[in-house]
Motif scaffolding. Structure first.
Motif, PDB file in Angstrom:
ATOM      1  N   MET A  28      -6.616  16.315 -22.934  1.00 57.56           N
ATOM      2  CA  MET A  28      -6.131  14.633 -22.921  1.00 57.56           C
ATOM      3  C   MET A  28      -5.221  14.449 -21.834  1.00 57.56           C
ATOM      4  O   MET A  28      -4.230  15.307 -21.582  1.00 57.56           O
ATOM      5  CB  MET A  28      -5.534  14.250 -24.293  1.00 57.56           C
ATOM      6  N   TYR A  29      -5.214  13.307 -21.107  1.00 58.80           N
ATOM      7  CA  TYR A  29      -4.054  13.178 -20.142  1.00 58.80           C
ATOM      8  C   TYR A  29      -2.856  12.483 -20.746  1.00 58.80           C
ATOM      9  O   TYR A  29      -2.827  12.014 -21.642  1.00 58.80           O
ATOM     10  CB  TYR A  29      -4.857  12.204 -18.970  1.00 58.80           C
ATOM     11  N   GLN A  30      -1.744  12.728 -20.218  1.00 61.22           N
ATOM     12  CA  GLN A  30      -0.494  12.294 -20.483  1.00 61.22           C
ATOM     13  C   GLN A  30       0.068  11.465 -19.217  1.00 61.22           C
ATOM     14  O   GLN A  30       0.100  11.864 -18.382  1.00 61.22           O
ATOM     15  CB  GLN A  30       0.550  13.503 -20.807  1.00 61.22           C
ATOM     16  N   TYR A  31       0.492  10.321 -19.663  1.00 61.02           N
ATOM     17  CA  TYR A  31       1.026   9.282 -18.808  1.00 61.02           C
ATOM     18  C   TYR A  31       2.406   9.009 -19.119  1.00 61.02           C
ATOM     19  O   TYR A  31       2.716   8.819 -20.516  1.00 61.02           O
ATOM     20  CB  TYR A  31       0.202   8.134 -18.545  1.00 61.02           C
ATOM     21  N   ASP A  32       3.435   8.729 -18.251  1.00 61.07           N
ATOM     22  CA  ASP A  32       4.732   7.925 -18.532  1.00 61.07           C
ATOM     23  C   ASP A  32       4.577   6.742 -18.611  1.00 61.07           C
ATOM     24  O   ASP A  32       5.547   6.018 -19.388  1.00 61.07           O
ATOM     25  CB  ASP A  32       5.672   8.490 -17.527  1.00 61.07           C
ATOM     26  N   TYR A  33       3.731   5.920 -18.157  1.00 58.21           N
ATOM     27  CA  TYR A  33       3.569   4.415 -18.079  1.00 58.21           C
ATOM     28  C   TYR A  33       2.021   3.910 -18.265  1.00 58.21           C
ATOM     29  O   TYR A  33       1.361   4.505 -17.396  1.00 58.21           O
ATOM     30  CB  TYR A  33       4.366   3.689 -16.935  1.00 58.21           C
ATOM     31  N   LEU A  34       1.837   2.960 -19.081  1.00 55.10           N
ATOM     32  CA  LEU A  34       0.806   2.292 -18.987  1.00 55.10           C
ATOM     33  C   LEU A  34       0.848   0.858 -18.487  1.00 55.10           C
ATOM     34  O   LEU A  34       1.824   0.071 -19.061  1.00 55.10           O
ATOM     35  CB  LEU A  34       0.187   2.186 -20.446  1.00 55.10           C
ATOM     36  N   LEU A  35       0.191   0.692 -17.386  1.00 54.99           N
ATOM     37  CA  LEU A  35       0.120  -0.677 -16.664  1.00 54.99           C
ATOM     38  C   LEU A  35      -1.093  -1.686 -16.890  1.00 54.99           C
ATOM     39  O   LEU A  35      -2.308  -1.097 -16.409  1.00 54.99           O
ATOM     40  CB  LEU A  35       0.549  -0.529 -15.221  1.00 54.99           C
ATOM     41  N   VAL A  36      -0.917  -2.629 -17.308  1.00 55.65           N
ATOM     42  CA  VAL A  36      -2.249  -3.384 -17.642  1.00 55.65           C
ATOM     43  C   VAL A  36      -2.232  -4.675 -16.633  1.00 55.65           C
ATOM     44  O   VAL A  36      -1.158  -5.493 -16.301  1.00 55.65           O
ATOM     45  CB  VAL A  36      -1.945  -4.251 -18.986  1.00 55.65           C
ATOM     46  N   GLY A  37      -3.153  -4.638 -15.698  1.00 49.62           N
ATOM     47  CA  GLY A  37      -3.562  -5.339 -14.984  1.00 49.62           C
ATOM     48  C   GLY A  37      -3.016  -4.614 -13.537  1.00 49.62           C
ATOM     49  O   GLY A  37      -1.924  -3.834 -13.407  1.00 49.62           O
ATOM     50  N   SER A  38      -3.738  -4.845 -12.407  1.00 50.28           N
ATOM     51  CA  SER A  38      -3.466  -4.351 -11.168  1.00 50.28           C
ATOM     52  C   SER A  38      -3.002  -5.195 -10.150  1.00 50.28           C
ATOM     53  O   SER A  38      -3.386  -4.884  -8.956  1.00 50.28           O
ATOM     54  CB  SER A  38      -4.813  -3.409 -10.771  1.00 50.28           C
ATOM     55  N   GLY A  39      -2.127  -6.111 -10.499  1.00 52.86           N
ATOM     56  CA  GLY A  39      -1.602  -6.754  -9.518  1.00 52.86           C
ATOM     57  C   GLY A  39      -0.454  -6.451  -8.712  1.00 52.86           C
ATOM     58  O   GLY A  39      -0.142  -5.033  -8.720  1.00 52.86           O
ATOM     59  N   LEU A  40       0.383  -7.187  -7.886  1.00 56.26           N
ATOM     60  CA  LEU A  40       1.406  -6.785  -7.206  1.00 56.26           C
ATOM     61  C   LEU A  40       2.333  -6.165  -7.634  1.00 56.26           C
ATOM     62  O   LEU A  40       2.853  -4.817  -7.620  1.00 56.26           O
ATOM     63  CB  LEU A  40       1.897  -8.136  -6.510  1.00 56.26           C
ATOM     64  N   TYR A  41       3.019  -6.438  -9.113  1.00 54.84           N
ATOM     65  CA  TYR A  41       4.161  -5.989  -9.830  1.00 54.84           C
ATOM     66  C   TYR A  41       3.722  -4.480 -10.097  1.00 54.84           C
ATOM     67  O   TYR A  41       4.266  -3.343 -10.018  1.00 54.84           O
ATOM     68  CB  TYR A  41       4.352  -6.667 -11.012  1.00 54.84           C
ATOM     69  N   SER A  42       2.321  -4.386 -10.823  1.00 51.76           N
ATOM     70  CA  SER A  42       1.913  -2.743 -11.216  1.00 51.76           C
ATOM     71  C   SER A  42       1.663  -1.838  -9.921  1.00 51.76           C
ATOM     72  O   SER A  42       1.912  -0.717 -10.196  1.00 51.76           O
ATOM     73  CB  SER A  42       0.534  -3.183 -11.980  1.00 51.76           C
ATOM     74  N   GLY A  43       1.143  -2.534  -8.965  1.00 50.13           N
ATOM     75  CA  GLY A  43       1.032  -1.715  -7.699  1.00 50.13           C
ATOM     76  C   GLY A  43       2.113  -1.127  -7.323  1.00 50.13           C
ATOM     77  O   GLY A  43       2.215   0.092  -6.771  1.00 50.13           O
ATOM     78  N   VAL A  44       3.321  -1.910  -7.135  1.00 52.61           N
ATOM     79  CA  VAL A  44       4.721  -1.561  -6.797  1.00 52.61           C
ATOM     80  C   VAL A  44       5.275  -0.851  -7.577  1.00 52.61           C
ATOM     81  O   VAL A  44       5.752   0.482  -7.197  1.00 52.61           O
ATOM     82  CB  VAL A  44       5.659  -2.867  -6.133  1.00 52.61           C
TER      83      VAL A  44
END
Length: 65
Positions: free
Chosen positions: A1-17
């Motif tokens: 199972m993968y481990q992530y530090d952050y989950l971002l919902v949506g791939s808009g400008l804020y999430s990309g940056v």
């Protein structure tokens, strides 16, 4: 199972940056997007070799002075 530090919902400008800057600090991000394209409201399409920005800028108006 993968481990992530952050989950971002949506791939808009804020999430990309955010994902880019977090990766620079060694963090792992999972970005979820419901659309078939990434970029959120910044995405463009091409019509007869002309890039068209579909959504344009958004300005929010409130009753706050």
């Amino acid at each position: 199972m993968y481990q992530y530090d952050y989950l971002l919902v949506g791939s808009g400008l804020y999430s990309g940056v955010f994902a880019y800057l977090a990766a620079q600090k060694g963090k792992r991000c999972l970005v979820l997007e419901k659309r078939t394209e990434i970029g959120g409201n910044l995405r463009c399409r091409t019509l007869e070799q002309i890039p068209i920005h579909e959504y344009g800028a958004h300005i929010l108006h409130t009753n706050n002075k």
